[in-house]
Design a protein around this motif. Structure first.
Motif, PDB file in Angstrom:
ATOM      1  N   ARG B 166      43.823  27.084  35.602  1.00  0.00           N
ATOM      2  CA  ARG B 166      43.882  27.578  36.824  1.00  0.00           C
ATOM      3  C   ARG B 166      43.152  28.972  37.228  1.00  0.00           C
ATOM      4  N   TRP B 167      43.321  29.806  36.176  1.00  0.00           N
ATOM      5  CA  TRP B 167      42.758  30.968  36.211  1.00  0.00           C
ATOM      6  C   TRP B 167      41.134  31.083  36.466  1.00  0.00           C
ATOM      7  N   GLY B 168      40.510  29.997  35.860  1.00  0.00           N
ATOM      8  CA  GLY B 168      38.983  29.748  35.903  1.00  0.00           C
ATOM      9  C   GLY B 168      38.843  29.261  37.458  1.00  0.00           C
ATOM     10  N   ILE B 169      39.769  28.582  38.008  1.00  0.00           N
ATOM     11  CA  ILE B 169      39.329  27.884  39.442  1.00  0.00           C
ATOM     12  C   ILE B 169      39.358  29.144  40.334  1.00  0.00           C
ATOM     13  N   LEU B 170      40.417  30.086  39.889  1.00  0.00           N
ATOM     14  CA  LEU B 170      40.512  31.417  41.021  1.00  0.00           C
ATOM     15  C   LEU B 170      39.294  32.131  40.948  1.00  0.00           C
ATOM     16  N   VAL B 171      38.768  32.272  39.545  1.00  0.00           N
ATOM     17  CA  VAL B 171      37.525  32.919  39.301  1.00  0.00           C
ATOM     18  C   VAL B 171      36.484  32.378  40.123  1.00  0.00           C
ATOM     19  N   ARG B 172      36.237  31.175  40.292  1.00  0.00           N
ATOM     20  CA  ARG B 172      35.189  30.510  40.921  1.00  0.00           C
ATOM     21  C   ARG B 172      35.341  30.718  42.398  1.00  0.00           C
ATOM     22  N   ALA B 173      36.681  30.506  42.941  1.00  0.00           N
ATOM     23  CA  ALA B 173      36.911  30.655  44.315  1.00  0.00           C
ATOM     24  C   ALA B 173      36.784  31.996  44.643  1.00  0.00           C
ATOM     25  N   ALA B 174      36.962  33.314  43.883  1.00  0.00           N
ATOM     26  CA  ALA B 174      36.536  34.475  44.233  1.00  0.00           C
ATOM     27  C   ALA B 174      34.899  34.748  44.243  1.00  0.00           C
ATOM     28  N   THR B 175      34.313  34.027  43.410  1.00  0.00           N
ATOM     29  CA  THR B 175      32.865  34.094  43.449  1.00  0.00           C
ATOM     30  C   THR B 175      32.313  33.668  44.700  1.00  0.00           C
ATOM     31  N   GLN B 176      32.975  32.492  45.241  1.00  0.00           N
ATOM     32  CA  GLN B 176      32.522  32.071  46.272  1.00  0.00           C
ATOM     33  C   GLN B 176      32.874  32.765  47.598  1.00  0.00           C
ATOM     34  N   ASP B 177      34.271  33.290  47.877  1.00  0.00           N
ATOM     35  CA  ASP B 177      34.683  33.419  48.829  1.00  0.00           C
ATOM     36  C   ASP B 177      35.880  34.532  48.551  1.00  0.00           C
ATOM     37  N   ARG B 178      35.658  35.919  48.227  1.00  0.00           N
ATOM     38  CA  ARG B 178      36.777  36.751  47.936  1.00  0.00           C
ATOM     39  C   ARG B 178      37.828  36.979  48.667  1.00  0.00           C
ATOM     40  N   ASP B 179      37.445  36.890  50.285  1.00  0.00           N
ATOM     41  CA  ASP B 179      38.339  37.282  51.288  1.00  0.00           C
ATOM     42  C   ASP B 179      39.184  36.118  51.238  1.00  0.00           C
ATOM     43  N   MET B 180      38.796  34.879  51.215  1.00  0.00           N
ATOM     44  CA  MET B 180      39.738  33.584  51.465  1.00  0.00           C
ATOM     45  C   MET B 180      40.647  33.650  50.132  1.00  0.00           C
ATOM     46  N   VAL B 181      40.203  33.846  49.113  1.00  0.00           N
ATOM     47  CA  VAL B 181      41.199  33.849  47.824  1.00  0.00           C
ATOM     48  C   VAL B 181      42.124  34.898  48.382  1.00  0.00           C
ATOM     49  N   SER B 182      41.792  36.076  48.609  1.00  0.00           N
ATOM     50  CA  SER B 182      42.957  37.218  48.930  1.00  0.00           C
ATOM     51  C   SER B 182      43.756  36.541  50.075  1.00  0.00           C
ATOM     52  N   ALA B 183      43.188  35.905  50.893  1.00  0.00           N
ATOM     53  CA  ALA B 183      44.179  35.456  52.230  1.00  0.00           C
ATOM     54  C   ALA B 183      44.985  34.628  51.689  1.00  0.00           C
ATOM     55  N   LEU B 184      44.735  33.670  50.636  1.00  0.00           N
ATOM     56  CA  LEU B 184      45.548  32.632  50.006  1.00  0.00           C
ATOM     57  C   LEU B 184      46.750  33.309  49.383  1.00  0.00           C
ATOM     58  N   GLY B 185      46.807  34.600  49.163  1.00  0.00           N
ATOM     59  CA  GLY B 185      47.748  35.184  48.451  1.00  0.00           C
ATOM     60  C   GLY B 185      47.663  35.543  47.055  1.00  0.00           C
ATOM     61  N   VAL B 186      46.381  35.191  46.610  1.00  0.00           N
ATOM     62  CA  VAL B 186      46.296  35.700  45.015  1.00  0.00           C
ATOM     63  C   VAL B 186      46.158  37.283  44.673  1.00  0.00           C
ATOM     64  N   ASN B 187      46.832  37.569  43.859  1.00  0.00           N
ATOM     65  CA  ASN B 187      46.647  39.105  43.689  1.00  0.00           C
ATOM     66  C   ASN B 187      45.294  39.019  42.984  1.00  0.00           C
ATOM     67  N   GLN B 188      44.601  39.884  43.640  1.00  0.00           N
ATOM     68  CA  GLN B 188      42.863  40.103  43.321  1.00  0.00           C
ATOM     69  C   GLN B 188      42.955  41.049  42.389  1.00  0.00           C
ATOM     70  N   LYS B 189      43.904  41.964  42.248  1.00  0.00           N
ATOM     71  CA  LYS B 189      43.809  43.115  41.324  1.00  0.00           C
ATOM     72  C   LYS B 189      43.709  42.445  39.762  1.00  0.00           C
ATOM     73  N   TRP B 190      44.763  41.662  39.485  1.00  0.00           N
ATOM     74  CA  TRP B 190      44.368  41.215  38.120  1.00  0.00           C
ATOM     75  C   TRP B 190      43.605  40.383  37.776  1.00  0.00           C
ATOM     76  N   LEU B 191      43.220  39.600  38.763  1.00  0.00           N
ATOM     77  CA  LEU B 191      41.883  38.695  38.576  1.00  0.00           C
ATOM     78  C   LEU B 191      40.817  39.467  38.245  1.00  0.00           C
ATOM     79  N   PHE B 192      40.600  40.617  38.965  1.00  0.00           N
ATOM     80  CA  PHE B 192      39.481  41.451  38.603  1.00  0.00           C
ATOM     81  C   PHE B 192      39.505  42.157  37.367  1.00  0.00           C
ATOM     82  N   THR B 193      40.615  42.573  36.858  1.00  0.00           N
ATOM     83  CA  THR B 193      40.903  43.250  35.505  1.00  0.00           C
ATOM     84  C   THR B 193      40.528  42.175  34.531  1.00  0.00           C
TER      85      THR B 193
END
Lengths: 395, 627
Positions: B166-193
């Motif tokens: 799941r983490w990897g999917i979020l990473v790929r999603a963030a690579t494609q569209d950060r703002d959308m990932v954030s809009a979907l309620g994913v905590n970007q902070k810890w993903l980035f860390t």
């Protein structure tokens, strides 16, 4: 032009107000302290030891010798900023030091332009004293040419006919190989060079280089790599049997700075120039070694000797000149004799090069450490071109 | 034949370590958009810690455990860095993070020297793998075979991680569209860390793997970082598969290149990058960078100086003219150097802030100007006055060619192509000894008699600086500058109004090179000599630091940045042994305190107080990074 300088000089003295206090003679020193600590740390220890000895022995005709030291970060531009600070702000009577050839060349040209005495320590390039030599620049360490000549003399005794070379791709490596080739072929017309590698300095792709040289099937190899590149080359070359059954002649490898990190990887039987501090037993060296070890609880590297002999040289020049005037310093330095841990040396009047020599010997492994054995000290005098010939090389 | 096969294997084993480090950088960039300059520092730190551990745990298990443990330690350091430093500046202009990580690199360089001492360290060989295996009758190191296997293994693991968790999917999603990932309620902070820590882990592990092959030194960070950037860009940003392929291509080219052209290895990699970028602008598997929606934040229009500000600028210039009354010869020498840096920074700022073209290779223009001037003195015996014209013209003329290729690209790809050109020019200066004197440089380039005094030269440099800044400001507010800014802010809309993008940006590129060339020519005469390091990467970085420190979103903040940075570095160099560590710390501090740069921050405070346009400009929330 000269008038302008005189006015500037006067203005400087009035404005800056940092003229040496009575009883003090200030000398500037510039080196690549932050870029090259492996060399400059022992170097600094060496010159500090010599400085204290000079002052304990009465200083410069009663005045205390003071050294103001600056870092150039390994960049010629920063060295010039530092040189300007030393001359224009600190009011030093001469500048000294440098490690890299290009930094040394920059400072030498600055010395020529600003008419300041410059005593270079480590830079090895031949251009400094010959093709680009100037009246204001003197140098301590033997030039590239001398090291190449010593190694070529030993190489000529080998049966090897097919040679390959590995050298870093910049002026130092290029000129080392060129001089070695020329001198070896002069002594041995039957020798041919069958392969060459010019890896970028600091970025050798050692495995590929070793294989490429191996493929040329040379009888012997000339190496000019040093530092981390040397470590890589030795490791990859040894595993790939590059050095098996081949003679290797190598620049600088016997210097503790480059030999010690190799530890158990030290290749045996390489013909190298270097500094076997553990077994040089002349009285002059023994005195230096004892004083150094007593003070620092560490052994000297070649850099320590360079720093030590550099300060001894500047002290001798200042004492002899009895003046801090640049012309007087130049006159005093020409032909002056100085005692160093390697014995007495002379700064030749014709090309301003000292006759400091180098040790040449073979590498061996002893108690898990690399050492030099079967070595001999060669004075620069025996390998430098004659003073008459050298004078012709200068502009 | 067997030689070629072994050479191929050697290339593969070199590729493995390169891939590890580069994949980490690519991951970090893909998700966080940070150009992590400190990646090389983490690589070095990994090697140093691994050295300490492998020399203590001398068994086969101990060796590999040491590599993993040291990489984990460094990864924790990386995570802390991300949390404590980078999180504070994600909203700042993107390049500011480059500046912060550059500061970290400086600190680490001096730090390892303090902890591990100045000498090169040679660690143990891998237990059980120190010998060679016979392949086609030739010995080949056993350890290299392990490395060859390790590359694809890590690639496979990363693929599994990115595609099956799941983490990897979020990473790929963030690579494609950060703002959308954030809009979907994913905590970007810890993903980035997490991504940052993983990337750093890979870098440190790559560093540790070098222990049996390489000496551990305090400059191994810089020697790897450019190579890694090249690999990431050739492969296509954010594409792990692309990085893998690029690492192999670069390593194999090196391995075979030295068989064919033993002397050219220095420049080969950059020539390849230039060719790849010209043919495939986004690398092997890269795609155009997604548009960041945050990029279109409101940007206040810059205003030319009003009458009062003009008067203030006049007073400042007058003060500068009178400076020789207080400064001695040394002070004036430093002041001249600072003024030259001001011209350099201003020319870069014109390209970056006005043109939106982030150059990582601006030293090319500086160095071409310097060499142009120095060579015209050496060959033609040109007097200083003539050489000061020839230098900038040479820089502009050559940039006319290199710029044509560069402006076809945008964003980080543009930056990397400028870097490639700078490195190609650097290699030529470094290796073409007959013409350029190689690393021994060209000496004896001293000013004409009238300008040889410290005062006269200072006034010359001041006149050049005032003229350059004036010209560049004039251009910025001329119709040409408006067109350039329109292209920066919204390429599509600008194109729709009929502004030809390439022509305008190409012109800006050449203008900027002209002024950088002027700075270079002055530098040659100020120093009396010129060396290849004026074309080097550190010089380009100095330029970036000065602009970012002054204020990326300002018209002329680089002036302040240049004065502060240059004065500080000269003073620190002269007065401390730890100049890099202090300078690095200072940069980090400034980045956190003034994320919009010194002038940007002061301008905002001023603007808020006066409720009118700030002296130089309003800060910018984010550069638009449209393709």
């Amino acid at each position: 032009m000269r008038g302008l300088f005189a006015i500037m000089g006067t203005a400087l003295c009035l404005a800056a107000g940092t003229q040496a206090m009575a009883g003090e003679i200030k000398v500037g020193e510039i080196n690549s302290y932050s870029a090259l600590p492996a060399f400059t740390d022992p170097y600094k220890k060496g010159w500090q030891l010599a400085l204290d000895e000079v002052n304990a022995a009465g200083g410069i005709n009663g005045d205390t010798l003071v050294i103001i030291s600056k870092d150039d970060g390994g960049k010629p531009g920063d060295a010039l900023t530092a040189a300007n600070e030393l001359v224009a702000k600190e009011g030093v009577v001469m500048i000294s030091g440098s490690f890299f050839s290009n930094v040394g060349m920059a400072v030498a040209d600055f010395a020529k332009q600003k008419k300041v005495f410059y005593l270079a320590g480590e830079p090895l390039t031949d251009a400094m004293i010959w093709s680009k030599g100037n009246d204001y620049t003197f140098r301590l360490r033997p030039p590239n040419y001398v090291q190449a000549a010593m190694l070529a003399q030993e190489a000529a005794k080998l049966p090897a006919k097919r040679w390959a070379t590995i050298a870093p791709n910049y002026e130092y490596g290029q000129s080392a190989v060129a001089v070695f080739k020329e001198l070896l072929q002069k002594a041995r017309p039957d020798v041919e060079f069958v392969g060459e590698q010019w890896p970028p300095q600091g970025k050798i792709d050692a495995g590929s280089v070793a294989q490429a040289i191996e493929a040329a099937k040379p009888d012997a190899i000339l190496n000019v790599e040093f530092g981390a590149d040397l470590v890589k080359l030795v490791r990859e070359g040894t595993t790939r049997d590059l050095f098996k059954g081949r003679s290797v002649v190598s620049f600088l490898t016997g210097e503790p700075e480059y030999l010690d990190p190799l530890k158990t990887d030290t290749p045996e039987g390489w013909i190298v120039t270097g500094y076997p501090w553990y077994s040089v037993d002349t009285p002059a060296h023994k005195a230096f070694l004892d004083a150094y070890q007593k003070r620092y609880n560490d052994y000297p590297r070649l850099g320590s000797v360079v720093g030590y002999a550099l300060v001894k040289s500047m002290a001798a020049i200042l004492i002899k000149a009895k003046s801090t005037d640049t012309d007087a310093l130049i006159a005093a330095a020409k032909g002056i004799s100085v005692d160093t841990p390697f014995g007495p040396i002379t700064y030749r009047a014709a090309d301003h090069q000292s006759t400091l020599g180098a040790f040449i010997g073979k590498t061996a492994l002893k108690d898990g450490k690399g050492v030099m054995v079967d070595f001999q000290y060669h004075s620069g005098n025996d390998f430098l071109p004659s003073e008459a010939d050298a004078a012709k090389l200068r502009p | 034949m067997d030689l070629y096969f072994l050479q191929f294997l050697t290339g593969l084993s070199n590729a493995a370590s390169l891939f590890l480090v580069a994949s980490g950088l690519s991951l970090i960039f893909g998700v966080t958009r940070i150009v992590n300059f400190a990646h090389g520092a983490f690589y070095m730190l990994g090697a140093y810690i691994a050295y300490s551990l492998t020399t203590r745990w001398e068994s086969a298990f101990g060796f590999w455990a040491a590599l993993l443990v040291s990489a984990a330690i460094v990864a924790v350091c990386g995570a802390l860095l991300e949390i404590l430093l980078l999180r504070r500046i994600y909203r700042a202009p993107e390049l500011l993070q480059l500046l912060a990580t550059f500061g970290v690199t400086l600190v680490v360089e001096d730090g390892v020297r303090l902890i591990w001492g100045p000498e090169d360290l040679v660690g143990p060989r891998a237990p059980g793998l120190s010998g060679a295996v016979q392949i086609l009758g030739r010995p080949f190191p056993a350890y290299d075979l392990v490395l060859i296997a390790l590359g694809p293994a890590v690639l496979g693991l990363l693929w599994l991680l990115l595609h099956r968790s799941r983490w990897g999917i979020l990473v790929r999603a963030a690579t494609q569209d950060r703002d959308m990932v954030s809009a979907l309620g994913v905590n970007q902070k810890w993903l980035f860390t997490g991504v940052f820590a993983l990337g750093v882990f890979l870098a440190a592990f790559g560093g540790g793997l070098q222990i049996p092959r390489d000496a551990v030194t305090h400059f191994m960070d810089l020697s790897v970082i450019t190579e890694v950037f090249v690999v990431v860009v050739i492969g296509g940003l954010g594409s792990i598969g692309g990085v893998f392929l690029a690492a192999i291509v670069v390593s194999e080219l090196n391995a075979f290149g030295i068989l064919v052209f033993p002397g050219i290895s220095l420049v080969l990699m950059f020539v390849v990058m230039a060719v790849v970028l010209v043919l495939r602008p986004w690398g092997f598997f890269g795609k155009p960078l997604p548009v960041s929606r945050a990029g279109y934040a409101a940007r206040t229009t810059w205003q030319p100086l009003g009458p009062r500000s003009r008067a203030a600028a006049g007073v400042l210039i007058l003060g500068a003219v009178l400076l020789p009354l207080v400064l001695g010869n040394y002070g004036l020498g430093v002041a001249s150097e600072v003024l030259i840096a001001v011209i350099f920074a201003t020319s870069l700022q014109f390209m970056m802030s006005v043109g939106g073209l982030d150059s990582f290779g601006h030293a090319a223009s500086l160095g071409l100007g310097a060499y142009g001037a120095a060579l015209s003195v050496q060959w033609l015996g040109a007097p200083m006055e003539l050489a000061l014209i020839i230098g900038p013209v040479v820089a502009a003329a050559i940039s006319l060619v290199s710029g044509w290729f560069c402006v076809r690209l945008s964003n980080i790809y543009f930056a990397m192509l400028t870097l490639a050109f700078a490195q190609i020019f650097w290699s030529i200066a470094y290796q073409w000894v007959d013409v350029t004197g190689g690393d021994n440089g060209i000496v004896g380039v001293w000013p004409s008699d009238w300008a040889s005094g410290a005062r006269a030269f200072y006034w010359l440099a001041l006149a050049a600086a005032v003229l350059s800044v004036g010209c560049i400001r004039y251009l910025t507010f001329a119709p040409f500058g408006h067109a350039l800014r329109a292209l920066r802010d919204s390429p599509q809309r600008a194109a729709a109004t009929g502004i030809p993008r390439r022509t305008v940006q190409h012109t800006a590129f050449v203008v900027s090179a002209f002024f950088a060339g002027l700075a270079g020519s002055l530098l040659a005469f100020q120093k009396g000599s010129i060396f290849p390091d004026v074309l080097g990467i550190p010089m380009s970085i100095d330029g970036l630091v000065m602009v970012l420190l002054g204020g990326f979103g300002t018209v002329s903040g680089g002036i302040v940045g240049a004065i502060v940075y240059k004065t500080a570095s000269i003073w620190l160099m002269s007065n401390t042994d730890l100049s890099r560590m202090i300078l690095g710390g200072l940069i980090i501090l400034l980045v956190v305190a003034f994320p919009e740069g010194i002038v940007g921050t002061l301008g905002r405070i001023w603007g808020a107080r006066k409720r009118q346009p700030a002296i130089l400009s309003q800060p910018v929330a984010k550069m638009g990074d449209a393709p």
